[in-house]
Scaffold this motif. Structure first.
Motif, PDB file in Angstrom:
ATOM      1  N   HIS A  77      34.631  39.531  40.089  1.00  0.00           N
ATOM      2  CA  HIS A  77      34.838  39.728  38.930  1.00  0.00           C
ATOM      3  C   HIS A  77      35.603  39.051  37.805  1.00  0.00           C
ATOM      4  N   VAL A  81      34.759  37.988  34.191  1.00  0.00           N
ATOM      5  CA  VAL A  81      36.195  37.950  33.128  1.00  0.00           C
ATOM      6  C   VAL A  81      35.978  36.454  32.608  1.00  0.00           C
ATOM      7  N   TRP A  84      32.988  35.975  29.831  1.00  0.00           N
ATOM      8  CA  TRP A  84      33.354  37.414  28.227  1.00  0.00           C
ATOM      9  C   TRP A  84      34.778  36.500  27.567  1.00  0.00           C
TER      10      TRP A  84
END
Length: 208
Positions: A77, A81, A84
């Motif tokens: 994940h 991050v 993004w």
């Protein structure tokens, strides 16, 4: 799980950069001649921003090479991050820089976005699974590559044949510098020499 995993990974990083940076030097040196032959005059100025884009994609490659800790610890994940954040920096950069600096603004916004992604992935990957990388050879290669590529942009393009000959000479100088300026260790150079003499040995190393 191998005892020498850090040295193996560090050497792999060096050899990945031999491919990445050498490819970037080839593109950087010859892209203007390619554009001069293949495109209309109004597009040829685009060659000036290519080194910035090449550096951005080198960072992208480093991100994919150095995400080991995130993958080993199954914290993927964090890559999301980083992606993004990269997208956010891109959006802000394009909005702010493109209207004022046009193509140069787009190029540097891309560089900043990929840099932000790389720094996040590198930071968390090293925290989760520290790996000692040998930065000296990589930065030495990058500096030598940057100097020769910059020289290629400064030198004139006196005609396609003469211009290509000049850039071939610069590319040969880059390769010679990689070999003789002690950027690579003796063991690295011996390994490369062995692969050049016996290309099949590369497949043996990969299987090992």
């Amino acid at each position: 799980k191998q005892a020498d995993r850090e040295e193996t990974y560090a050497k792999g990083f060096i050899f990945c950069n031999l491919i990445l940076i050498t490819s970037a030097v080839g593109i950087g040196l010859f892209v203007q001649d390619f554009l001069n032959v293949m495109t209309a005059p109004e597009y040829r100025a685009a060659g000036a921003i290519v080194p910035v884009i090449l550096l951005a994609y080198l960072l992208q490659g480093w991100s994919d090479i150095q995400n080991l800790g995130i993958l080993v610890k199954e914290r993927t994940h964090l890559i999301t991050v980083a992606n993004w954040v990269c997208a956010g920096v891109s959006l802000i950069g394009y909005t702010v820089l493109i209207p004022r600096y046009l193509a140069w603004g787009a190029a540097f916004a891309t560089l900043l976005a990929f840099l932000s992604r790389y720094l996040i992935i590198f930071y968390y990957s090293q925290r989760l699974w520290p790996v000692h990388l040998r930065w000296g050879p990589v930065l030495g290669q990058l500096g030598w590559a940057g100097a020769l590529t910059a020289l290629g942009y400064v030198l004139p393009h006196p005609g396609i044949i003469a211009s290509v000959a000049i850039r071939v000479g610069l590319f040969g100088l880059y390769l010679a510098g990689m070999w003789y300026l002690r950027i690579l260790s003796d063991s690295d150079r011996q390994l490369i020499a062995g692969i050049i003499r016996q290309p099949r040995s590369a497949f043996t190393l990969l299987r090992g």
